[in-house]
Design an enzyme around this catalytic site. Sequence first.
Site, short mmCIF file in Angstrom:
data_model
loop_
_atom_site.label_atom_id
_atom_site.label_comp_id
_atom_site.label_asym_id
_atom_site.label_seq_id
_atom_site.Cartn_x
_atom_site.Cartn_y
_atom_site.Cartn_z
N TYR A 10 -14.80 6.74 -11.97
CA TYR A 10 -14.59 5.64 -11.28
C TYR A 10 -15.14 4.48 -12.41
O TYR A 10 -14.42 3.71 -12.59
CB TYR A 10 -15.26 5.39 -9.98
CG TYR A 10 -15.19 4.14 -9.53
CD1 TYR A 10 -13.95 3.63 -8.97
CD2 TYR A 10 -16.26 3.12 -9.20
CE1 TYR A 10 -13.77 2.39 -8.36
CE2 TYR A 10 -16.20 1.98 -8.72
CZ TYR A 10 -15.25 1.62 -8.07
OH TYR A 10 -14.95 0.25 -7.67
N ASP A 42 0.87 -1.04 0.01
CA ASP A 42 -0.06 -0.07 0.15
C ASP A 42 0.71 1.18 -0.18
O ASP A 42 2.10 1.11 0.02
CB ASP A 42 -0.87 0.06 1.17
CG ASP A 42 -2.10 0.81 0.88
OD1 ASP A 42 -3.29 0.24 0.90
OD2 ASP A 42 -2.49 2.05 0.90
N ILE A 43 0.27 2.37 -0.25
CA ILE A 43 1.07 3.69 -0.20
C ILE A 43 1.28 4.06 1.32
O ILE A 43 2.23 4.92 1.59
CB ILE A 43 0.35 4.75 -0.88
CG1 ILE A 43 -1.04 5.01 -0.35
CG2 ILE A 43 0.57 4.41 -2.66
CD1 ILE A 43 -1.76 6.24 -0.93
N ASP A 94 3.51 2.51 -4.48
CA ASP A 94 2.58 3.47 -5.14
C ASP A 94 2.47 2.66 -6.48
O ASP A 94 3.38 2.40 -7.20
CB ASP A 94 3.40 4.88 -5.36
CG ASP A 94 2.43 5.89 -5.90
OD1 ASP A 94 1.44 5.24 -6.83
OD2 ASP A 94 2.31 6.85 -5.65
N ILE A 95 1.07 2.15 -6.52
CA ILE A 95 1.03 1.32 -7.80
C ILE A 95 1.41 1.92 -9.10
O ILE A 95 1.47 1.37 -10.20
CB ILE A 95 -0.60 0.98 -7.77
CG1 ILE A 95 -0.89 -0.21 -8.61
CG2 ILE A 95 -1.48 2.04 -8.06
CD1 ILE A 95 0.14 -1.58 -8.23
N LYS A 102 -13.20 1.65 -14.76
CA LYS A 102 -13.48 0.26 -14.55
C LYS A 102 -13.79 -0.26 -16.05
O LYS A 102 -13.37 -1.58 -16.19
CB LYS A 102 -14.42 -0.11 -13.57
CG LYS A 102 -14.25 0.16 -12.11
CD LYS A 102 -13.15 -0.70 -11.95
CE LYS A 102 -12.53 -0.46 -10.22
NZ LYS A 102 -11.31 -1.38 -9.81
#
Length: 316
Positions: A140, A36-37, A51-52, A144
């Site tokens: 969002y 996770d960040i 950070d993804i 998706k």
Amino acid sequence: MKAKRILLTGANGQIGTVLLSHLQNRYGLDAVVATDIRQPSHSTGLFELLDIRDGKLLHQLAEKYQVGEIYHLAAVLSAKGESDPVWTWGVNMDGLLNVLEVARELQLKVFFPSSIAVFGDYAPRVLTSQWAPLIPATVYGISKVAGEHWCRYYHSRYGVDVRSLRFPGLISYESPPGGGTTDYAVEIYHSAVKDQSYSCFLKPDTRLPMLYMPDALRAMTQLMEADGERLRVRTSYNLAGMSFTPAEQARSIRNEMPGFAIHYQPDFRQQIADSWPESIDDSWARSDWDWKPQFGLDAMTRDMLAHLKKDIEVTL
């Protein structure tokens, strides 16, 4: 323990918090690398800051821990995403493409959570089908839809084994809401066990599809463990549990706590909810990998209240 480890992104989020424990219990504590960040408030097992959007670090971690699967949960959700659409798009899309690229390069299996937010005004609202039009009303939802098509593309073009579910609203006693339009369905139980009235941000007759978190966890691992030859959907499978309105949920709570009170103050999230389905047809999931939910509204209410009351007793 599996020969290859699982890497989980977004491990501090609403789903990630409980999925981490579920995966550790199922496969072993050292079989899962949580990322996770931010550092978690408390954790057991393997954890790395990530950070993804940093694809290079993601690749390094996948190699370092000999990862075989990625559960990619890091994302900005619907209601929060509307406050900064460009940032939301960047996090959601850049993150997914980094995951897919690493999966292509290292031949990893991927789980990608989609959402009923992919549907919009032109989709039937009752028993929305697997192949209904996808014209979402939020950034969002747009991310998706794009994500689903990227998953299908990487599967058909590169053979990446990507599997996905379109989640309805998720309800859990183990993690707080994460900034979504269905947060009310979790918050209402917390108010009830505190003997507080609840102010709902949706209208009383707003019907939405929901899923209890134990069913959601089971669905994810069931799909990931399913025989790939049976899977006909490589965008994202519709998933259903139950459908109810805030008024019906309040009545379910009153069956257990007769004094519970609720009032309604709809806000901007009402418009988002109005663009979503009332109920979902998940027949493809039932056919392809034997999906079947275990919880209805009243059973979920009893279980939620019992766990939340126990948590309150522990903190007193």
